[in-house]
Design an enzyme around this catalytic site. Sequence first.
Site, PDB file in Angstrom:
ATOM      1  N   GLU A  95      37.968  53.867  43.090  1.00 43.17           N
ATOM      2  CA  GLU A  95      36.790  53.718  42.256  1.00 43.17           C
ATOM      3  C   GLU A  95      36.232  54.903  41.662  1.00 43.17           C
ATOM      4  OE1 GLU A  95      32.560  53.789  43.408  1.00 43.17           O
ATOM      5  OE2 GLU A  95      32.894  51.736  43.519  1.00 43.17           O
ATOM      6  N   ASP A 156      39.048  47.594  40.618  1.00 42.51           N
ATOM      7  CA  ASP A 156      38.460  48.349  39.447  1.00 42.51           C
ATOM      8  C   ASP A 156      38.768  49.775  39.467  1.00 42.51           C
ATOM      9  OD1 ASP A 156      37.587  48.901  42.262  1.00 42.51           O
ATOM     10  OD2 ASP A 156      35.249  49.239  41.685  1.00 42.51           O
TER      11      ASP A 156
END
Length: 409
Positions: A95, A156
């Site tokens: 991330e 993500d």
Amino acid sequence: MKKKWSLTIGVSVLASLLLLFTAMNSVCSATTAHYAFPQHTTYTSGTIKPTNVTQSAMDNAVQSKWNTWKSNYLKTAGSGKYYIKYNNAGGTVSEAHGYGMLFTVIMAGYDSNAQTYFDGLYNYYKAHPSSNNSALMAWKQNSSFVNIEGADSATDGDMDIAFSLLLAHKQWGSAGTIDYLSAAKMIINAIMANDVNQSNWTLRMGDWATSGAEATATRPSDFMLDHLKAFKKATSDAKWDNVVGKTYTIINSLYNNYSSSTGLLPDFVVFFSNTYKPAPANYLEDANDGNYNYNSCRIPWRITTDYLVNGDTQAISQLTRMNNWIKSKTRSTPSKILDGYKLNGTAFGSSNSDAFYAPFGVSAMINSSNQSWLNSVWSVTNSSSPKEYYEDSIKLFSMIVMSGNWWTY
């Protein structure tokens, strides 16, 4: 004598040509950022930006926040590599890596070292492949740059890395050391293969979530609609349209059935009895997995950017309700926003975190009725001091968008 004179002239001409080539090369190097910061993107008609500060002041504020972020979190990871230090122990996660790659490509032009940083971050990503698909990134490493807690991926991080590579292709072209466009297509195809449930077209939480109830669960803070549309444009893969459509369907289903008075979305979503529902307590992380917490605080930024750059109105009702609710809840005072709410609007948080209030500035941009509120959120965000990696990252992204400097592939 004539030969000597000719040789001298020849050497002189050659030296002049070399100097000219060097000068031209320097000029080219200084102008390689085709989308140099600041961009001043023209967003969808009817959207707004802060009016209590000049454009130049907003650009300078973003640059200042970037300088601090870079100093605090962008670190070397051996020869030719960079990583993002996301905690005091010196570890990182994919991330954070995706955030770093996005920041460096967006700040190119202002930051003369941006491409060096970006390429170093790319090299680190390539050195830490997921065990499930080598084009995806293993989600976590310790301070010795060793994979820990499994070598699988987080959706993500994969999505931001892929999107950053598309922007890098636009920013610098793909004829250099790294073929950014080919690298982008490789990870985009891997995301489709391993991070997307192609039975129901939902985004998985990572390439590990392939069986049982986890295979149909999803995380709303991963709903990066502008990324998904860029993936379709880059690959011409029509399957991305299915993911976009299903993602908007889930947003509106959750809004209509569970948060019609607030527009808030939960940290995690499960598929049960043929419908999508907020996850139960302690589903994956903690007791607030079904509430608006430290994952979902990114939603006002993530979902709104698609409307700003693409004009897609499919979530406009949810975003409008969310803006109206937070203004009413806090009496239009950003410092009263707390770090955690149930979907009915009841607060359980106790702190005023940058990660929660800054994204509401992005969602405020959808309508001129939010102008005063947007101005207040900008001011509070700009004046805030550095905190931790997560808060500072979300704050910087929010300011990039609010200042008109977000762009897409």
